[in-house]
Design an enzyme around this catalytic site. Structure first.
Site, PDB file in Angstrom:
ATOM      1  N   ASP A   1      42.778  37.198  42.182  1.00  0.00           N
ATOM      2  CA  ASP A   1      42.616  38.220  43.208  1.00  0.00           C
ATOM      3  C   ASP A   1      42.391  37.752  44.050  1.00  0.00           C
ATOM      4  O   ASP A   1      42.281  38.402  45.619  1.00  0.00           O
ATOM      5  CB  ASP A   1      41.626  39.760  42.445  1.00  0.00           C
ATOM      6  CG  ASP A   1      40.218  39.537  42.458  1.00  0.00           C
ATOM      7  OD1 ASP A   1      39.772  38.301  41.754  1.00  0.00           O
ATOM      8  OD2 ASP A   1      38.812  39.504  42.807  1.00  0.00           O
TER       9      ASP A   1
ATOM     10  N   ASP B   1      41.447  35.462  35.836  1.00  0.00           N
ATOM     11  CA  ASP B   1      40.284  34.880  36.311  1.00  0.00           C
ATOM     12  C   ASP B   1      39.963  36.327  35.836  1.00  0.00           C
ATOM     13  O   ASP B   1      40.468  37.063  35.394  1.00  0.00           O
ATOM     14  CB  ASP B   1      40.432  35.051  38.021  1.00  0.00           C
ATOM     15  CG  ASP B   1      39.525  35.500  38.995  1.00  0.00           C
ATOM     16  OD1 ASP B   1      38.904  34.757  38.528  1.00  0.00           O
ATOM     17  OD2 ASP B   1      39.254  36.008  39.853  1.00  0.00           O
TER      18      ASP B   1
END
EC number: 7.6.2.1
Lengths: 826, 341
Positions: free
Chosen positions: A752, A381
């Protein structure tokens, strides 16, 4: 399956639903032994050993003492059964503690202290500050006159900020007395595990106020295991109890992940088994032949003249027993043992402790450490993973004027400060939107400073920036919002909040100026979600340019806009909105549709640019891992330009002469197909050249490519070492992981936020960054680390060590067993 | 670190305790097999092994051993085609006389062995067929469960000692004489002390032994098992099908060219299964009996080591290569090296 819950009705709901008795136990005292044995024996290896052990009981054929197999077998079973029993006992204790906790519940109109396990659906439960919520409740009253209460949901989703919860409109303003006697029906869906959704309806029965249907959302609920904070008391109706709560439904044992080594060991075991059978057949036949020809002549052995029918089997079975130790009985237990040690090493590692928060790394899944060394693809990400997710407001463009371009910090831009002091209406509007259009909760600390609690880092950055530009969000009291601007206090009433969803990509609030009574709509969102809805007369070219320019610098952009809303228009729309929010089916989609009806003809005010700095050591980490032969894919929800900028700055892709970036785009199938083929062609040509070729694809093209050109895209995925996918949704992230997995690559997903959870769960190895966007990802992940740069150590040190050690151990086990076995056969 | 006190205090519980083990920092040593190490190891091993081998071989050479296979020769000419019948016939005269000369002087004690070939004392049925309990103590006389199929007589009386091993006790006998003078054969202390003292009871007397189906030697039922050393020696079963068992000791020196006459009572049936019987006379040295294997093995291993050492030295001199050069790795060897790498 819908449920109808009769509030405070002791008779009807008594037995319809389960009581609030938590049970996480796998076993009971009675079924422990059979169930546990059954579970253990469902493993092939254990069945095999049991068969051998049983054969050994036949003294005619056993070459060794049966204790030599029964001993280890029983020992190994006892070890795993004891572990299970211990875990289950601990679960039992914690269940018991939760079940016997005393709570205040209204029974027959009187408040009584009962045990938590006796709560029934429909009961009214009273909670005091810092109480743990015993089951899923629909709020009906709080100590706050505005009907707000604050809950901490850390146990549920890992997010540590306080969330506001509202009582439904119908229950507003009820006092103690009334709450004891309240009667009504709540209509809600059957239990599910979606902790972000609750689509219900509340209808109070006469004599209470009105008999209007009042919609209920997740905002009106407080869920099991949350804590009530900053609120003196609250009460609610139990809707889901026991194991049917949202938390209870989410619980469940995740499917165990199998590592490459495990698969290899299974294969080896199979091969050895086959070999063993061959040995048994060959030696058994030889033995029988020898016995018939030679052994009969040996008078001192005194062979009997007649044999039972099974005589032919005796020698092969004896050999089978002798060979049985070829398959090491202990390998499973020893591997489990060392694997948990690897996990401990990760937990203990001093070099993987986040220096800022002092959070050590943690291996949730202890079984897959050696797979870390086998990773071929890392899907990462961007926000919060590569970057710090510490948003800082850097630049803005208001009404065509760029601020902060020279200094790099709009907060210090003299022009902007001047514009504020001179009271330029556009700038004031801009700041107002920054301060108002959000879901931030201001909280006063003891020292008197205002702390902002926000779920979104961007919003927090905007509110902070606004505060520094003298537009301070002071207080948010239910629907009244107070802003201090240059010493004067402005009050706004928030009429509706049109929430942010990843599909809409914007959020809006409808506010009423308490002073003038004007109603206005304030919006902020991604450029493509705002600019197309600008009113006809406005030129949006400068804003497009601004967005372009900012994203080239790697900044995150948001467009702010507003418009005035007539009272009539609002009233009319408000009805539709209410109706949409009380539907039970497709609520999200309906709401989005209704919101669309208000969010048009916007006056675009400007563009904000927020900087998100790269984490320490990201470029080095990526470079090192890439040298180790690992391919990187970046999957982000961000814009293409921003993504490319970040990718450049963290060594993800190389700049022009050395690297080449190919993009796949297009809006229609044909366009996507053509560009895909072009990219594929270039890829094929350049594979032999020492050039870093990467491709970029956006969510839309990806959707088409995955749907119609899966084969071509798969080939592309295999060819390219680097890819950037922007504007992708969580499910697309998961799809990409699936795609790579289907090509037999070992994938590692790192992220996250909540939007990475699916990808993390899908990947062979999921790594969560225990960052600022809550702990959702870290909880779902197999490993949680504090910073991206720890990935290097995790993979290259722990992964390598674990792999080497596991390989050594399993080789040693097989070697040892084979050796012992051959000695026995000879 | 000023200012970090408060956080350090709070974080104590989260930060795991430091130890070299938990940080995987325990000192470790792993020998890298550099040419130097390898060559010197081979040389050292070779230099140690070759002398050991030579010494063992020499010691083995000093042992004087006489082996005489008699199973064929001790069958009278008439029975050569029908050996089994001869050996099974109780009426035939089984005595036979063998002579051989002593090649070198043999110092006492001279050990007498009988050697059997193709006799499987390690057969599963055979080796299990004994009752250690019964052998040990009088009170366990009825302990014959393990002895099948030779546990009891037809009258269901327990056999002492029971089992196939005891039943098939070797029953050839030898009488030695040199120049017409009988040599005394000492049959004491030929069994292990521990067997005599612990495993075979002084209060256990043979009973019902070799009644009915006769296998091998009979035992004097007035002598306790602990004194029946032939039996004790026999019951220590051999692991291989060719084995020697101690028969007795001659405690006189034999001179070179002495002619020994042996009168053999050839009773034991090895003809059924094509086994052989030999008589062995042997002295001992510090490495035991005559055994060239040990010495040869040592010399061979040592020789191979020295050979390898020399080969490696030559390779090292002729075609040296740098240690730890990554270009020799399998994945680097195939691809053409790219510039700038």
């Amino acid at each position: 399956m819908k449920r109808y819950i009769y509030i405070n009705d002791d008779e009807t709901s008594q037995d319809l639903y389960c009581a609030n008795r938590l049970s996480n136990r796998k076993y009971t005292l009675m079924n422990f032994l059979p169930k546990n044995l059954w579970e253990q024996f469902s493993r092939f290896m254990n069945q095999y050993f049991l068969l051998i052990a049983c054969l050994q009981l036949w003294s005619l054929i056993t070459p060794v003492n049966p204790a030599s197999t029964w001993g280890p077998l029983i020992f190994i079973f006892a070890v795993s059964a004891t572990k299970e029993a211990w875990d289950d006992y601990n679960r039992y204790l914690s269940d018991k503690k939760a079940n016997e906790k005393e709570v205040w519940v209204v029974k027959q109109g009187i408040k009584k202290l009962i045990q938590s396990q006796d709560i029934r659906v429909g009961n009214i439960v009273w909670l005091r500050e810092n109480d743990e919520v015993p089951c899923d409740l629909v709020l009906i009253g709080t100590s706050d006159p505005q009907g707000v209460c604050y809950v901490e949901t850390a146990a549920l989703d890992g997010e540590t900020d306080l969330k506001t919860r509202l009582i439904p409109a119908a229950c507003m303003g009820m006092d103690f007395e009334l709450l004891h006697k309240i009667k009504g029906v709540i209509e809600c869906p059957g239990p599910d595990k979606d902790i972000r959704r609750f689509d219900g309806n509340l209808r109070l029965l006469p004599p209470f106020i009105d008999n209007d249907v009042c919609p209920l959302t997740i905002k009106n609920t407080i869920l099991q295991s949350c804590y009530l904070r900053n609120t003196e008391w609250a009460c609610g109706v139990a809707v889901y109890t026991g194991n049917e709560t949202k938390l209870g439904m989410t619980r469940g044992i995740p499917e165990p992940k199998l590592t490459a080594v495990d698969a290899m060991i299974d294969k080896l075991t199979g091969a050895i088994f086959v070999f063993q059978i061959v040995v048994v057949i060959v030696l058994g036949t030889a033995g029988n032949v020898w016995k018939d020809t030679e052994a009969r002549k040996q008078w001192y052995v005194l062979y009997p003249q007649e044999f039972p029918w099974y005589e032919l089997l005796v020698i092969p079975l004896r050999f089978e027993l002798l060979c049985s130790i070829m398959i090491p009985i202990s390998i499973k237990v020893s591997l489990d043992l060392v694997k948990s040690l690897y996990a401990k090493f990760i937990d203990w590692d001093y070099e993987m402790i986040d220096p800022e928060t002092d959070t050590p790394s943690h291996a949730t899944n202890t079984a897959i450490s050696e797979d870390l060394a086998q990773v071929e693809y890392i899907l990462t990400d961007k926000t919060g993973t590569l970057t710090e997710n510490r948003m800082i407001f850097r630049r803005c463009c208001i009404g065509g004027i760029f601020y902060g371009n020279e200094t790099g910090d709009a907060l210090k831009d003299v022009g902007l400060l001047n514009a504020i002091t001179s009271g330029s209406p556009d700038v004031i509007r801009f700041l107002t939107v920054m301060a108002v259009c959000n879901t931030v909760i201001p909280a006063k600390s003891k020292a008197g400073a205002i702390l902002y609690k926000a779920q979104s880092q961007d919003e927090e950055a905007l509110v902070h920036a606004a505060a520094q530009l003298h537009m301070v969000l002071v207080n948010k009291n239910a629907s009244i919002l107070e802003i201090k601007f240059n010493g004067s206090v402005l009050q706004y009433e928030i009429l509706e909040t049109l929430e942010f969803t990843s599909d809409r990509k914007r959020m809006s609030v409808v506010v009423k100026d308490c002073h003038s009574g004007n109603i206005s709509l304030l919006s902020k969102g991604a450029d493509e979600a705002i600019l197309p809805y600008a009113h006809a007369g406005q030129q949006t070219r400068t804003f497009v340019e601004a967005v372009e320019q900012y994203s080239q610098l790697g900044l995150r952009t948001l467009c702010l806009a507003w418009r005035e809303v007539e009272e009539d228009e609002y009233q009319e729309w408000s009805l539709m909105f209410k109706e949409a929010s009380s539907t039970l089916i497709d609520r999200e989609w309906r709401i989005a549709e209704v919101c669309q009806r208000l969010e048009h003809d916007l006056k675009v005010l400007g563009v904000t640019a927020i900087e998100d700095r790269l984490q320490d050591g990201v470029p080095e980490t990526i470079e090192t891992l890439r040298k180790a032969g690992i391919n990187f894919w970046m999957l982000t929800g961000d814009k293409q330009n921003t993504a490319i900028q970040i990718a450049l700055s963290c060594n993800f892709i190389s700049p022009e002469p050395k690297g080449q970036l190919l993009s796949i785009d297009g809006k229609t199938e044909d366009e996507v197909c053509r560009s895909l083929e072009r990219v594929l062609l270039t890829m094929r040509i350049t594979t032999s050249e020492p050039k870093d070729v990467a491709f970029v694809v956006d969510g839309w093209a990806l959707e088409i490519a995955l749907k119609h050109y899966r084969k071509a895209f798969t080939e592309l995925a295999i060819l390219s070492r680097t890819a950037i996918c922007c504007r992708v949704t969580p499910s697309q992230k998961a799809q990409l992981v699936e795609l790579l997995k289907s090509c037999d690559y070992r994938t590692l997903a790192i992220g996250d936020g909540g939007n990475d959870v699916r990808m993390i769960q899908k990947a062979d190895i999921g790594v969560g960054i225990s960052g600022r966007e809550g702990l959702q990802a870290a909880r779902a992940a197999d490993y949680s680390i504090g910073k991206f740069r720890f990935l290097k150590r995790l993979i290259l040190v722990h992964g390598r060590y674990s792999y080497n050690r596991t390989a050594f151990l399993s080789q040693y086990s097989f070697y040892k067993s084979l050796l012992i076995c051959f000695i026995q056969i000879l | 670190m000023p200012g970090s006190d408060s956080t350090a205090h709070k974080s104590k519980s989260r930060r795991p305790k430091y130890s070299q083990f938990s940080q995987q920092e325990l000192p470790a040593f792993k020998l890298i097999l550099t040419p130097g190490y390898v060559i010197s190891t081979f040389i050292v091993v070779g230099l140690i092994f070759v002398p050991i081998g030579l010494i063992s071989l020499f010691a083995s050479e000093t042992v004087v051993e006489i082996v005489d296979r008699y199973d064929n020769e001790c069958i009278p000419k008439d029975f050569r085609d029908n050996r089994v019948e001869f050996i099974k016939n109780k009426q035939t005269n089984k005595s036979c006389t063998r002579t051989f000369t002593v090649p070198k002087q043999m110092k006492s004690p001279i050990f007498i062995y009988y050697q059997l070939e193709n006799f499987y004392q390690n057969h599963r049925r055979y080796v299990k067929s004994r009752s250690d309990k019964q052998l040990q103590s009088k009170k366990n006389a009825a302990h014959i469960r393990e002895c099948k199929p030779m546990g009891e007589t037809d009258n269901k009386d327990p056999i002492i000692p029971c089992g196939l091993i005891a039943w098939s006790l070797f029953n050839d006998t030898y009488g030695f004489s040199v120049k017409g003078k009988d040599l005394k054969v000492n049959k004491r202390d030929i069994a292990w002390g521990s067997d005599k003292n612990y495993k075979f009871g002084a209060d256990v007397f043979p009973k019902n032994f070799q009644v009915g189906d006769v296998g091998g030697k009979s035992l004097n039922s007035s002598i306790p098992l602990s004194e029946q050393e032939d039996l004790i020696v026999w019951m220590r079963t051999a692991a291989l099908s060719t084995f020697r068992k101690l028969y007795g000791k001659i405690e006189d020196d034999l001179q070179a060219n002495d002619v020994i006459t042996v009168v053999i009572e050839n009773n034991y049936n090895t003809y059924d299964f094509k086994g052989t019987k030999s008589l062995v006379l042997s002295t001992t040295s510090w490495i035991g009996g005559k055994n060239d294997f040990l010495g040869v093995t040592f010399i061979t291993i040592g020789g191979i080591c020295l050979f390898l050492a020399i080969t490696f030295i030559l390779l090292y001199v002729i075609k040296p290569r740098p240690l730890g050069d990554p270009s020799y790795l399998s994945w680097n060897r195939n691809s053409t090296p790219t510039p700038g790498r």
